[in-house]
Design a protein around this motif. Structure first.
Motif, PDB file in Angstrom:
ATOM      1  N   ASP A   1       0.834  -1.207   0.000  1.00 19.45           N
ATOM      2  CA  ASP A   1       0.000   0.000   0.000  1.00 19.45           C
ATOM      3  C   ASP A   1       0.868   1.256   0.000  1.00 19.45           C
ATOM      4  OD1 ASP A   1      -2.199  -1.682   0.083  1.00 19.45           O
ATOM      5  OD2 ASP A   1      -2.651  -1.296   2.193  1.00 19.45           O
ATOM      6  N   GLY A   2       1.937   1.227   0.777  1.00 23.50           N
ATOM      7  CA  GLY A   2       2.858   2.367   0.838  1.00 23.50           C
ATOM      8  C   GLY A   2       3.546   2.616  -0.489  1.00 23.50           C
ATOM      9  N   GLN A   3       3.956   1.540  -1.169  1.00 25.40           N
ATOM     10  CA  GLN A   3       4.602   1.688  -2.477  1.00 25.40           C
ATOM     11  C   GLN A   3       3.638   2.302  -3.486  1.00 25.40           C
ATOM     12  OE1 GLN A   3       7.809   1.217  -3.241  1.00 25.40           O
ATOM     13  NE2 GLN A   3       8.270   0.612  -1.154  1.00 25.40           N
ATOM     14  N   ALA A   4       2.383   1.860  -3.472  1.00 27.84           N
ATOM     15  CA  ALA A   4       1.373   2.415  -4.383  1.00 27.84           C
ATOM     16  C   ALA A   4       1.117   3.888  -4.070  1.00 27.84           C
ATOM     17  CB  ALA A   4       0.078   1.610  -4.287  1.00 27.84           C
ATOM     18  N   CYS A   5       1.034   4.207  -2.796  1.00 26.08           N
ATOM     19  CA  CYS A   5       0.818   5.595  -2.383  1.00 26.08           C
ATOM     20  C   CYS A   5       2.002   6.464  -2.809  1.00 26.08           C
ATOM     21  CB  CYS A   5       0.622   5.657  -0.869  1.00 26.08           C
ATOM     22  SG  CYS A   5       0.201   7.295  -0.233  1.00 26.08           S
ATOM     23  N   TYR A   6       3.206   5.957  -2.597  1.00 30.39           N
ATOM     24  CA  TYR A   6       4.404   6.710  -2.966  1.00 30.39           C
ATOM     25  C   TYR A   6       4.461   6.941  -4.479  1.00 30.39           C
ATOM     26  CZ  TYR A   6       9.192   8.242  -3.424  1.00 30.39           C
ATOM     27  OH  TYR A   6      10.302   8.974  -3.730  1.00 30.39           O
ATOM     28  N   ALA A   7       4.091   5.938  -5.264  1.00 31.34           N
ATOM     29  CA  ALA A   7       4.095   6.100  -6.727  1.00 31.34           C
ATOM     30  C   ALA A   7       3.115   7.199  -7.140  1.00 31.34           C
ATOM     31  CB  ALA A   7       3.741   4.778  -7.399  1.00 31.34           C
ATOM     32  N   ALA A   8       1.945   7.227  -6.521  1.00 31.84           N
ATOM     33  CA  ALA A   8       0.964   8.273  -6.815  1.00 31.84           C
ATOM     34  C   ALA A   8       1.477   9.633  -6.355  1.00 31.84           C
ATOM     35  CB  ALA A   8      -0.367   7.943  -6.147  1.00 31.84           C
ATOM     36  N   TRP A   9       2.128   9.656  -5.193  1.00 31.94           N
ATOM     37  CA  TRP A   9       2.703  10.894  -4.662  1.00 31.94           C
ATOM     38  C   TRP A   9       3.766  11.435  -5.601  1.00 31.94           C
ATOM     39  CZ3 TRP A   9       7.851  11.380  -3.224  1.00 31.94           C
ATOM     40  CH2 TRP A   9       8.186  12.531  -2.536  1.00 31.94           C
ATOM     41  N   GLU A  10       4.647  10.550  -6.075  1.00 28.62           N
ATOM     42  CA  GLU A  10       5.726  10.957  -6.977  1.00 28.62           C
ATOM     43  C   GLU A  10       5.171  11.479  -8.293  1.00 28.62           C
ATOM     44  OE1 GLU A  10      10.087   9.218  -7.638  1.00 28.62           O
ATOM     45  OE2 GLU A  10       8.514   7.902  -8.421  1.00 28.62           O
ATOM     46  N   LYS A  11       4.102  10.843  -8.774  1.00 34.55           N
ATOM     47  CA  LYS A  11       3.461  11.306 -10.005  1.00 34.55           C
ATOM     48  C   LYS A  11       2.868  12.703  -9.805  1.00 34.55           C
ATOM     49  CE  LYS A  11       0.282   9.703 -13.559  1.00 34.55           C
ATOM     50  NZ  LYS A  11      -0.612   8.616 -13.964  1.00 34.55           N
ATOM     51  N   LYS A  12       2.301  12.941  -8.645  1.00 37.13           N
ATOM     52  CA  LYS A  12       1.674  14.230  -8.347  1.00 37.13           C
ATOM     53  C   LYS A  12       2.708  15.327  -8.127  1.00 37.13           C
ATOM     54  CE  LYS A  12      -1.341  16.453  -4.923  1.00 37.13           C
ATOM     55  NZ  LYS A  12      -2.154  16.209  -3.717  1.00 37.13           N
ATOM     56  N   HIS A  13       3.767  15.023  -7.352  1.00 35.09           N
ATOM     57  CA  HIS A  13       4.721  16.057  -6.935  1.00 35.09           C
ATOM     58  C   HIS A  13       6.024  16.072  -7.730  1.00 35.09           C
ATOM     59  CE1 HIS A  13       2.355  17.331  -3.492  1.00 35.09           C
ATOM     60  NE2 HIS A  13       2.146  16.066  -3.216  1.00 35.09           N
ATOM     61  N   GLY A  14       6.332  14.997  -8.413  1.00 34.04           N
ATOM     62  CA  GLY A  14       7.597  14.938  -9.142  1.00 34.04           C
ATOM     63  C   GLY A  14       8.748  14.575  -8.229  1.00 34.04           C
ATOM     64  N   VAL A  15       9.930  14.570  -8.787  1.00 37.36           N
ATOM     65  CA  VAL A  15      11.134  14.200  -8.054  1.00 37.36           C
ATOM     66  C   VAL A  15      11.864  15.483  -7.665  1.00 37.36           C
ATOM     67  CG1 VAL A  15      13.325  12.955  -8.204  1.00 37.36           C
ATOM     68  CG2 VAL A  15      11.303  12.061  -9.354  1.00 37.36           C
ATOM     69  N   THR A  16      12.372  15.524  -6.440  1.00 36.44           N
ATOM     70  CA  THR A  16      13.097  16.708  -5.984  1.00 36.44           C
ATOM     71  C   THR A  16      14.517  16.697  -6.528  1.00 36.44           C
ATOM     72  OG1 THR A  16      13.846  15.623  -3.979  1.00 36.44           O
ATOM     73  CG2 THR A  16      11.790  16.850  -3.859  1.00 36.44           C
ATOM     74  N   VAL A  17      15.014  17.893  -6.743  1.00 33.85           N
ATOM     75  CA  VAL A  17      16.367  18.017  -7.268  1.00 33.85           C
ATOM     76  C   VAL A  17      17.098  19.071  -6.455  1.00 33.85           C
ATOM     77  CG1 VAL A  17      17.743  18.597  -9.297  1.00 33.85           C
ATOM     78  CG2 VAL A  17      15.536  17.473  -9.590  1.00 33.85           C
ATOM     79  N   GLY A  18      18.244  18.702  -5.945  1.00 34.82           N
ATOM     80  CA  GLY A  18      19.099  19.676  -5.283  1.00 34.82           C
ATOM     81  C   GLY A  18      18.943  19.730  -3.778  1.00 34.82           C
ATOM     82  N   GLU A  19      20.027  20.143  -3.158  1.00 33.28           N
ATOM     83  CA  GLU A  19      20.098  20.210  -1.702  1.00 33.28           C
ATOM     84  C   GLU A  19      19.172  21.283  -1.138  1.00 33.28           C
ATOM     85  OE1 GLU A  19      23.445  20.989   1.741  1.00 33.28           O
ATOM     86  OE2 GLU A  19      24.108  20.236  -0.212  1.00 33.28           O
ATOM     87  N   ALA A  20      19.044  22.411  -1.816  1.00 34.90           N
ATOM     88  CA  ALA A  20      18.183  23.500  -1.328  1.00 34.90           C
ATOM     89  C   ALA A  20      16.731  23.032  -1.236  1.00 34.90           C
ATOM     90  CB  ALA A  20      18.293  24.709  -2.236  1.00 34.90           C
ATOM     91  N   GLU A  21      16.277  22.323  -2.268  1.00 33.16           N
ATOM     92  CA  GLU A  21      14.905  21.826  -2.263  1.00 33.16           C
ATOM     93  C   GLU A  21      14.717  20.754  -1.187  1.00 33.16           C
ATOM     94  OE1 GLU A  21      13.209  20.210  -5.975  1.00 33.16           O
ATOM     95  OE2 GLU A  21      11.896  21.956  -5.881  1.00 33.16           O
ATOM     96  N   GLU A  22      15.703  19.889  -1.027  1.00 35.57           N
ATOM     97  CA  GLU A  22      15.623  18.866   0.021  1.00 35.57           C
ATOM     98  C   GLU A  22      15.517  19.504   1.400  1.00 35.57           C
ATOM     99  OE1 GLU A  22      18.583  15.787  -0.010  1.00 35.57           O
ATOM    100  OE2 GLU A  22      18.264  15.379  -2.136  1.00 35.57           O
ATOM    101  N   ASN A  23      16.247  20.587   1.629  1.00 36.27           N
ATOM    102  CA  ASN A  23      16.194  21.269   2.922  1.00 36.27           C
ATOM    103  C   ASN A  23      14.810  21.873   3.169  1.00 36.27           C
ATOM    104  OD1 ASN A  23      18.824  20.612   3.591  1.00 36.27           O
ATOM    105  ND2 ASN A  23      19.660  22.486   2.722  1.00 36.27           N
ATOM    106  N   LYS A  24      14.194  22.431   2.136  1.00 32.04           N
ATOM    107  CA  LYS A  24      12.843  22.995   2.276  1.00 32.04           C
ATOM    108  C   LYS A  24      11.844  21.886   2.586  1.00 32.04           C
ATOM    109  CE  LYS A  24      13.603  26.974  -0.688  1.00 32.04           C
ATOM    110  NZ  LYS A  24      13.273  27.635  -1.954  1.00 32.04           N
ATOM    111  N   ILE A  25      12.027  20.737   1.962  1.00 36.54           N
ATOM    112  CA  ILE A  25      11.139  19.602   2.218  1.00 36.54           C
ATOM    113  C   ILE A  25      11.318  19.118   3.654  1.00 36.54           C
ATOM    114  CG2 ILE A  25      10.702  17.186   1.622  1.00 36.54           C
ATOM    115  CD1 ILE A  25      11.442  18.036  -1.308  1.00 36.54           C
ATOM    116  N   LYS A  26      12.556  19.028   4.115  1.00 35.56           N
ATOM    117  CA  LYS A  26      12.807  18.595   5.492  1.00 35.56           C
ATOM    118  C   LYS A  26      12.161  19.539   6.494  1.00 35.56           C
ATOM    119  CE  LYS A  26      17.037  15.910   5.113  1.00 35.56           C
ATOM    120  NZ  LYS A  26      18.461  15.828   5.490  1.00 35.56           N
ATOM    121  N   GLU A  27      12.243  20.839   6.237  1.00 35.23           N
ATOM    122  CA  GLU A  27      11.617  21.807   7.140  1.00 35.23           C
ATOM    123  C   GLU A  27      10.100  21.632   7.162  1.00 35.23           C
ATOM    124  OE1 GLU A  27      12.954  23.769   9.498  1.00 35.23           O
ATOM    125  OE2 GLU A  27      14.727  22.661   8.890  1.00 35.23           O
ATOM    126  N   ALA A  28       9.516  21.379   5.994  1.00 33.94           N
ATOM    127  CA  ALA A  28       8.071  21.148   5.924  1.00 33.94           C
ATOM    128  C   ALA A  28       7.711  19.863   6.668  1.00 33.94           C
ATOM    129  CB  ALA A  28       7.609  21.088   4.473  1.00 33.94           C
TER     130      ALA A  28
END
Length: 123
Positions: free
Chosen positions: A71-98
């Motif tokens: 179920d988690g893998q299916a949810c993650y695949a849908a999440w990735e399709k919706k949000h895309g893949v993150t690129v770069g350390e700056a974006e990763e840091n913003k995601i971590k803060e969120a």
């Protein structure tokens, strides 16, 4: 009476318009936390059962873990399709803060998993 209703509706519209909007990172984090919550809760339950010393209970939970993982893998695949893949350390840091705001326990679980040494079989 009609004026009161109109005033109430106008106030509701204004309140909705003035409420803070989520940025993309917060929406990203909320969706990711939704996907990961069942596995995080299961992991806590499994740890408690394991620490209790009940091996039979741990083995009985294997099937449950497989379903949660699927179920988690299916949810993650849908999440990735919706949000895309993150690129770069700056974006990763913003995601971590969120994630720190939305679900700090899941961020902690992610950080612990990424810090764990990778075990590879010796050949």
């Amino acid at each position: 009476m009609k004026n009161t209703i109109k005033l109430f509706v106008a106030a509701a519209v204004l309140a909705a318009g003035c409420s803070p909007k989520k940025d993309k990172y917060e929406a990203f984090a909320e969706d990711l936390c939704t996907c990961m919550r069942p596995m995080a809760d299961f992991q806590k339950e499994l740890t408690a059962v394991f620490e209790s010393g009940s091996q039979d209970s741990v083995m009985a939970m294997v099937t449950q873990s497989q379903k949660i993982d699927e179920d988690g893998q299916a949810c993650y695949a849908a999440w990735e399709k919706k949000h895309g893949v993150t690129v770069g350390e700056a974006e990763e840091n913003k995601i971590k803060e969120a994630l720190r705001k939305v679900c700090p326990d899941i961020l902690e679980m992610i950080e612990e998993a990424s810090a764990a040494p990778v075990m590879t079989p010796k050949t």
